[in-house]
Design an enzyme around this catalytic site. Structure first.
Site, PDB file in Angstrom:
ATOM      1  N   GLY A 238       0.856  -1.183   0.000  1.00 57.96           N
ATOM      2  CA  GLY A 238       0.000   0.000   0.000  1.00 57.96           C
ATOM      3  C   GLY A 238       0.884   1.221   0.000  1.00 57.96           C
ATOM      4  O   GLY A 238       2.118   1.120  -0.068  1.00 57.96           O
TER       5      GLY A 238
ATOM      6  N   ARG B  40       4.694   5.323   2.007  1.00 58.32           N
ATOM      7  CA  ARG B  40       5.391   6.602   2.209  1.00 58.32           C
ATOM      8  C   ARG B  40       4.833   7.673   1.283  1.00 58.32           C
ATOM      9  O   ARG B  40       5.520   8.628   0.922  1.00 58.32           O
ATOM     10  CB  ARG B  40       6.898   6.440   1.979  1.00 58.32           C
TER      11      ARG B  40
ATOM     12  N   LYS C  55       4.928  12.019  -2.226  1.00 61.76           N
ATOM     13  CA  LYS C  55       5.835  10.941  -1.829  1.00 61.76           C
ATOM     14  C   LYS C  55       6.792  11.448  -0.756  1.00 61.76           C
ATOM     15  O   LYS C  55       7.417  12.504  -0.914  1.00 61.76           O
ATOM     16  CB  LYS C  55       6.629  10.441  -3.039  1.00 61.76           C
TER      17      LYS C  55
ATOM     18  N   ASP D 153       9.944   4.251   7.727  1.00 64.29           N
ATOM     19  CA  ASP D 153       9.725   5.576   8.299  1.00 64.29           C
ATOM     20  C   ASP D 153       8.802   6.441   7.447  1.00 64.29           C
ATOM     21  O   ASP D 153       8.433   7.550   7.833  1.00 64.29           O
ATOM     22  CB  ASP D 153      11.050   6.298   8.538  1.00 64.29           C
ATOM     23  N   GLY D 154       8.421   5.941   6.265  1.00 62.98           N
ATOM     24  CA  GLY D 154       7.505   6.690   5.423  1.00 62.98           C
ATOM     25  C   GLY D 154       8.121   7.896   4.746  1.00 62.98           C
ATOM     26  O   GLY D 154       7.400   8.704   4.155  1.00 62.98           O
TER      27      GLY D 154
ATOM     28  N   ARG E 276      -3.049   0.740  -9.918  1.00 66.92           N
ATOM     29  CA  ARG E 276      -2.035  -0.239 -10.275  1.00 66.92           C
ATOM     30  C   ARG E 276      -2.693  -1.609 -10.485  1.00 66.92           C
ATOM     31  O   ARG E 276      -3.811  -1.844 -10.021  1.00 66.92           O
ATOM     32  CB  ARG E 276      -0.998  -0.345  -9.153  1.00 66.92           C
TER      33      ARG E 276
ATOM     34  N   ASP F 212       2.717  -4.228  -8.364  1.00 61.07           N
ATOM     35  CA  ASP F 212       2.289  -3.006  -7.680  1.00 61.07           C
ATOM     36  C   ASP F 212       2.946  -1.769  -8.280  1.00 61.07           C
ATOM     37  O   ASP F 212       2.607  -0.645  -7.900  1.00 61.07           O
ATOM     38  CB  ASP F 212       2.585  -3.092  -6.173  1.00 61.07           C
ATOM     39  N   ASN F 213       3.864  -1.958  -9.221  1.00 60.52           N
ATOM     40  CA  ASN F 213       4.485  -0.838  -9.923  1.00 60.52           C
ATOM     41  C   ASN F 213       4.007  -0.730 -11.365  1.00 60.52           C
ATOM     42  O   ASN F 213       4.611  -0.015 -12.164  1.00 60.52           O
ATOM     43  CB  ASN F 213       6.008  -0.978  -9.921  1.00 60.52           C
TER      44      ASN F 213
END
EC number: 2.7.7.-
Length: 489
Positions: free
Chosen positions: A90, A93, A113, A125-126, A183, A252-253
């Protein structure tokens, strides 16, 4: 052109049920400041570029301010990573901040992003760092300049917030702009969690907002999947023709709109290496340059499987079987354009196979080979190997191929000037070589953004000469070919 506060929002995706994502407030970065803004993307959004120079712009897109109309959402999806299904994916980040609607009714996703942790951060850490943000910023501009469908990047912002990777790096955010962020993995998520009603809802959403011409179709879901297959085939043909390696073609890309999506350890070919691996973390070579066509089909098969609640096996197979012929046709068109060949003859297969063998055997710079070829009239081809002296070790095989090429051109009915003009439109002088991106990053990390701006401007028009920047089109130094790029960001 509008101010930020005058943009019109219509956040259709955040209106979907809560299973599609989680509302998250961006986590602020300290003392944010603008690194670069892309005026071309401002124009797409009808946003006044001067807005990017305001403190509010920097504060807004680093989580320190809010804007009425934005509705930040971390999107939920899953996907296959290096061939293995991962349910725990998901926006880890990033956040879908909202959707801008232009005066022409065009919808653009605004995605941030590096906005901090979300429920999908998986112990991360996102955050994003300046290095990866600049790489995506320049790559998306480069691909747009090359005429390849892509997401876009409005701006890069940096801060004083430290982010820990292999070393301490400055925290940054990138404002990504796209027609959609859907996606393959969005459909996989709903399929594998058996949320089939929501899967249908997502398909309906995609058709309504992006494939509206399919609404009256007798079998709209089959037509939708066929459209995704066609768009993907065209995208891969573009990548292969220009020498672009994505590096992380996980499902997912993969964009359902056939956009180049999620720039990470990508690379453009320097020396022609069919098995070029741009991702240092890709130990098996799954996503090597010459594997991209087959991996795209693998990913489409995974998407087709996820759509089985909506499609019959026959509908899925029919679409998948069309991929290879479509890809071959699109790729053939692009490669013929690169050689200025407008007709088809039986000699063409040998011409191309011998050319690729030559490029590989002598590790010839892919972009410079074709660009050099664009400046040679047909009558001079039989004595022109010296023009490639910086690119080849042994001129004899090259001259033999040039002789074959010259003979093949005698079968063309069009004027040679038309051939050269066509070639100049399809053989860029400039690509975003890894070492150029690295130099821009190192300068930016020391506070100098001039090279970022130079590359942004040159790569926007890579087929032009740009005589003041010819050094950016030269062969890379040896160290530049040996840079190791991984997924770390």
């Amino acid at each position: 052109m509008r101010k930020l506060t005058e943009l019109i929002f219509n956040n259709t995706y955040s209106e979907l049920p809560s299973v599609f994502g989680t509302r998250v407030i961006p986590q602020p970065l300290d003392n944010p400041y603008l690194v670069s803004v892309n005026p071309a993307v401002c124009e797409m959004l009808e946003l006044d570029p001067a807005e990017a120079q305001t403190p509010f712009f920097a504060e807004l897109f680093t989580g320190n301010e809010a804007l009425h109309g934005l509705d930040p959402l971390a999107m939920k999806y899953t996907g296959h990573q290096f061939g293995q299904y991962n349910p725990d994916l998901g926006d880890g980040r990033g956040l879908l901040m909202g959707e801008v609607i232009t005066s022409q009714g065009k919808k653009w996703d605004i995605h941030l992003k590096g906005s901090g942790q979300t429920p999908y951060s998986r112990m991360g850490d996102g955050r994003a760092v300046l290095r990866s943000s600049i790489r995506e910023y320049l790559a998306s501009a480069a691909m747009k300049g090359l005429g390849i469908r892509t997401t876009h990047a409005l701006a890069v912002l940096a801060s004083d917030t430290p982010v820990y990777r292999e070393k301490v790096e400055p925290g940054a955010t990138l404002i990504r702009v796209a027609e959609s962020h859907l996606r393959f993995g969005h459909f996989e998520y709903l399929f594998y969690t058996r949320q089939h009603a929501e899967l249908k809802l997502l398909a309906d959403y995609l058709i309504r907002h992006h494939f509206a011409d399919l609404l009256p179709h007798a079998t709209p879901y089959a037509a939708m999947f066929q459209r995704i297959v066609d768009l993907t085939a065209t995208l891969i043909a573009d990548w292969q023709a220009v020498g672009f390696a994505h590096g992380v073609m996980n499902t997912d890309n993969m964009s359902v709109l056939g956009l180049t999506f999620d720039y990470g350890p990508y690379g453009f070919l320097d020396d022609y290496q069919p098995g070029y691996i741009c991702n240092h973390s890709d130990y098996s070579g799954r996503y090597a340059f010459n594997q991209q066509p087959s991996i795209a089909l693998w990913n489409l098969s995974a998407l087709g499987y996820a759509l089985t609640p909506l499609l019959s096996k026959e509908e899925i197979d029919a679409a998948l079987h069309s991929y290879q012929p479509s890809l071959q046709q699109e790729y053939s068109i692009r490669m013929r354009n690169k050689l200025g060949i407008m007709e088809r003859h039986k000699e063409d297969s040998a011409l191309f196979s011998e050319m690729f063998e030559l490029l590989a055997n002598q590790a010839i710079d892919y972009t410079l080979f074709f660009r050099t070829l664009t400046g040679i009239p047909a009558e001079k081809l039989t004595d022109s190997s010296h023009l490639f002296s910086d690119l080849v070790n042994d001129p004899a095989p090259l001259q033999a191929w040039l002789n074959t090429y010259a003979k093949r051109l005698t079968l063309e009915q069009n004027k040679d000037a038309d051939r050269l003009a066509l070639m100049r439109l399809h053989n860029p002088k400039y690509i975003l070589r890894n070492y150029l991106a690295q130099q821009a990053i190192e300068q930016a990390e020391s506070g100098d953004y001039a090279m970022v701006e130079t590359l942004l401007n040159v790569l926007a028009n890579p087929y032009d000469e740009h005589p003041d920047y010819g050094h950016l089109a030269e062969k890379p130094p040896q160290w530049g070919k040996e840079l190791e790029i991984s997924c770390s960001s």
